[in-house]
Design a protein around this motif. Structure first.
Motif, PDB file in Angstrom:
ATOM      1  N   ALA A 155       0.851  -1.188   0.000  1.00 45.01           N
ATOM      2  CA  ALA A 155       0.000   0.000   0.000  1.00 45.01           C
ATOM      3  C   ALA A 155       0.886   1.236   0.000  1.00 45.01           C
ATOM      4  N   LEU A 156       0.695   2.084  -0.999  1.00 46.77           N
ATOM      5  CA  LEU A 156       1.407   3.355  -1.095  1.00 46.77           C
ATOM      6  C   LEU A 156       0.510   4.434  -0.503  1.00 46.77           C
ATOM      7  N   VAL A 157       1.028   5.158   0.466  1.00 48.91           N
ATOM      8  CA  VAL A 157       0.233   6.098   1.249  1.00 48.91           C
ATOM      9  C   VAL A 157       0.728   7.528   1.032  1.00 48.91           C
ATOM     10  N   LYS A 158      -0.238   8.425   0.786  1.00 47.40           N
ATOM     11  CA  LYS A 158       0.026   9.863   0.772  1.00 47.40           C
ATOM     12  C   LYS A 158      -0.724  10.466   1.953  1.00 47.40           C
ATOM     13  N   THR A 159      -0.107  11.441   2.578  1.00 49.17           N
ATOM     14  CA  THR A 159      -0.775  12.132   3.663  1.00 49.17           C
ATOM     15  C   THR A 159      -0.615  13.635   3.494  1.00 49.17           C
ATOM     16  N   ALA A 160      -1.550  14.362   4.038  1.00 52.57           N
ATOM     17  CA  ALA A 160      -1.455  15.826   4.042  1.00 52.57           C
ATOM     18  C   ALA A 160      -0.849  16.300   5.360  1.00 52.57           C
ATOM     19  N   HIS A 161      -0.567  15.361   6.246  1.00 55.58           N
ATOM     20  CA  HIS A 161      -0.074  15.694   7.590  1.00 55.58           C
ATOM     21  C   HIS A 161       1.371  15.252   7.756  1.00 55.58           C
ATOM     22  N   HIS A 162       2.183  16.116   8.332  1.00 54.88           N
ATOM     23  CA  HIS A 162       3.583  15.758   8.572  1.00 54.88           C
ATOM     24  C   HIS A 162       4.043  16.185   9.960  1.00 54.88           C
ATOM     25  N   ALA A 163       3.106  16.595  10.810  1.00 55.34           N
ATOM     26  CA  ALA A 163       3.438  17.005  12.174  1.00 55.34           C
ATOM     27  C   ALA A 163       3.800  15.781  13.012  1.00 55.34           C
ATOM     28  N   ASP A 164       4.594  16.005  14.035  1.00 54.88           N
ATOM     29  CA  ASP A 164       5.059  14.916  14.887  1.00 54.88           C
ATOM     30  C   ASP A 164       3.918  14.126  15.512  1.00 54.88           C
ATOM     31  N   ASP A 165       2.848  14.794  15.940  1.00 61.85           N
ATOM     32  CA  ASP A 165       1.736  14.081  16.576  1.00 61.85           C
ATOM     33  C   ASP A 165       1.020  13.161  15.584  1.00 61.85           C
TER      34      ASP A 165
ATOM     35  N   ASP B 253      -0.185  -1.506  15.573  1.00 59.05           N
ATOM     36  CA  ASP B 253      -1.283  -2.269  16.160  1.00 59.05           C
ATOM     37  C   ASP B 253      -1.992  -3.187  15.160  1.00 59.05           C
ATOM     38  N   ILE B 254      -1.577  -3.150  13.906  1.00 59.31           N
ATOM     39  CA  ILE B 254      -2.201  -3.986  12.874  1.00 59.31           C
ATOM     40  C   ILE B 254      -1.188  -5.050  12.446  1.00 59.31           C
ATOM     41  N   PRO B 255      -1.356  -6.300  12.910  1.00 61.08           N
ATOM     42  CA  PRO B 255      -0.330  -7.320  12.658  1.00 61.08           C
ATOM     43  C   PRO B 255      -0.130  -7.670  11.186  1.00 61.08           C
ATOM     44  N   GLU B 256      -1.135  -7.449  10.352  1.00 61.83           N
ATOM     45  CA  GLU B 256      -0.988  -7.751   8.924  1.00 61.83           C
ATOM     46  C   GLU B 256      -0.007  -6.801   8.236  1.00 61.83           C
ATOM     47  N   ILE B 257       0.230  -5.638   8.826  1.00 63.29           N
ATOM     48  CA  ILE B 257       1.242  -4.709   8.288  1.00 63.29           C
ATOM     49  C   ILE B 257       2.577  -5.133   8.880  1.00 63.29           C
ATOM     50  N   VAL B 258       3.410  -5.758   8.048  1.00 64.48           N
ATOM     51  CA  VAL B 258       4.657  -6.332   8.541  1.00 64.48           C
ATOM     52  C   VAL B 258       5.876  -5.443   8.280  1.00 64.48           C
ATOM     53  N   GLU B 259       5.731  -4.456   7.393  1.00 67.83           N
ATOM     54  CA  GLU B 259       6.804  -3.495   7.134  1.00 67.83           C
ATOM     55  C   GLU B 259       6.190  -2.164   6.779  1.00 67.83           C
ATOM     56  N   ALA B 260       6.898  -1.102   7.133  1.00 62.99           N
ATOM     57  CA  ALA B 260       6.476   0.242   6.759  1.00 62.99           C
ATOM     58  C   ALA B 260       7.720   1.094   6.572  1.00 62.99           C
TER      59      ALA B 260
ATOM     60  N   ILE C  81       5.274   3.466   2.292  1.00 55.22           N
ATOM     61  CA  ILE C  81       4.882   2.201   1.669  1.00 55.22           C
ATOM     62  C   ILE C  81       4.728   1.187   2.793  1.00 55.22           C
ATOM     63  N   LEU C  82       3.630   0.447   2.738  1.00 56.28           N
ATOM     64  CA  LEU C  82       3.333  -0.570   3.730  1.00 56.28           C
ATOM     65  C   LEU C  82       3.310  -1.932   3.052  1.00 56.28           C
ATOM     66  N   LYS C  83       3.910  -2.908   3.688  1.00 55.87           N
ATOM     67  CA  LYS C  83       3.836  -4.284   3.197  1.00 55.87           C
ATOM     68  C   LYS C  83       2.869  -5.033   4.107  1.00 55.87           C
ATOM     69  N   LEU C  84       1.847  -5.620   3.493  1.00 52.36           N
ATOM     70  CA  LEU C  84       0.845  -6.370   4.232  1.00 52.36           C
ATOM     71  C   LEU C  84       0.894  -7.830   3.818  1.00 52.36           C
ATOM     72  N   VAL C  85       0.713  -8.720   4.774  1.00 49.16           N
ATOM     73  CA  VAL C  85       0.546 -10.145   4.473  1.00 49.16           C
ATOM     74  C   VAL C  85      -0.866 -10.525   4.903  1.00 49.16           C
ATOM     75  N   LEU C  86      -1.591 -11.179   3.988  1.00 52.43           N
ATOM     76  CA  LEU C  86      -3.021 -11.392   4.171  1.00 52.43           C
ATOM     77  C   LEU C  86      -3.424 -12.822   3.808  1.00 52.43           C
ATOM     78  N   PRO C  87      -4.553 -13.290   4.354  1.00 54.98           N
ATOM     79  CA  PRO C  87      -5.022 -14.621   3.974  1.00 54.98           C
ATOM     80  C   PRO C  87      -5.514 -14.678   2.531  1.00 54.98           C
ATOM     81  N   ARG C  88      -6.052 -13.546   2.055  1.00 57.78           N
ATOM     82  CA  ARG C  88      -6.524 -13.449   0.665  1.00 57.78           C
ATOM     83  C   ARG C  88      -6.644 -11.960   0.321  1.00 57.78           C
ATOM     84  N   VAL C  89      -6.738 -11.637  -0.928  1.00 59.35           N
ATOM     85  CA  VAL C  89      -6.788 -10.249  -1.391  1.00 59.35           C
ATOM     86  C   VAL C  89      -7.950  -9.489  -0.754  1.00 59.35           C
TER      87      VAL C  89
END
Length: 154
Positions: A68-78, A89-96, A106-114
């Motif tokens: 998953a390729l992510v764009k955000t409008a937020h870049h503040a520390d909070d 907190d989302i175990p399917e996201i194994v890399e970011a 970029i997020l790498k997810l491992v899933l049981p199915r698409v």
């Protein structure tokens, strides 16, 4: 400072961290006790961060990989901290990774199915506001591994 023997030990441990010290010692032409001391020194110096077991994703039931390729409008520390917490907190996201260029993460997810991607996506966007998310499904893994080249270690 590490030498060529240390690099060989690191390389062999990356391939199989459960290798018996005696077998490892034989492969790098050291006594078992000398090899054990070198491993301990490499751990103390931080060259060995941790030892893990790599599971068979098919047998565990998560054979599908989505990026998953992510764009955000937020870049503040909070916001960044909230994003870190959400993805941790989302175990399917194994890399970011935070990126340069058109996308922010970029997020790498491992899933049981698409189809399970939507479940994870909904959990993520409930926790943190995102500008745009674009997902790509991996059709085939051509190369995979956790090993890093040891030739650059000094």
């Amino acid at each position: 400072m590490i030498d060529e023997r240390d690099r060989k030990i690191l390389d062999l441990l990356q391939q199989d961290s459960s290798i018996a010290v005696a077998d490892l010692a034989e492969r790098v032409a050291l006594s078992t006790s000398a090899c054990s001391r070198r491993i301990q020194k490499l751990e103390e110096q931080g060259f060995i961060a941790r030892r893990i077991v790599v599971l068979d994703r098919e047998k565990i039931g998560v054979p599908t990989t989505v990026y998953a390729l992510v764009k955000t409008a937020h870049h503040a520390d909070d916001w960044i901290e909230a994003f870190r917490k959400a993805i941790s907190d989302i175990p399917e996201i194994v890399e970011a990774h935070r990126l340069t260029g058109h996308y922010d993460y970029i997020l790498k997810l491992v899933l049981p199915r698409v189809e399970h991607y939507d479940v994870v996506y909904r959990r993520l966007v409930k926790r943190v506001e995102l500008f745009d998310v674009s997902a790509s499904i991996s059709m085939e893994t051509l190369k995979q591994g956790l090993a890093v080249p040891v030739d650059y270690a000094r």
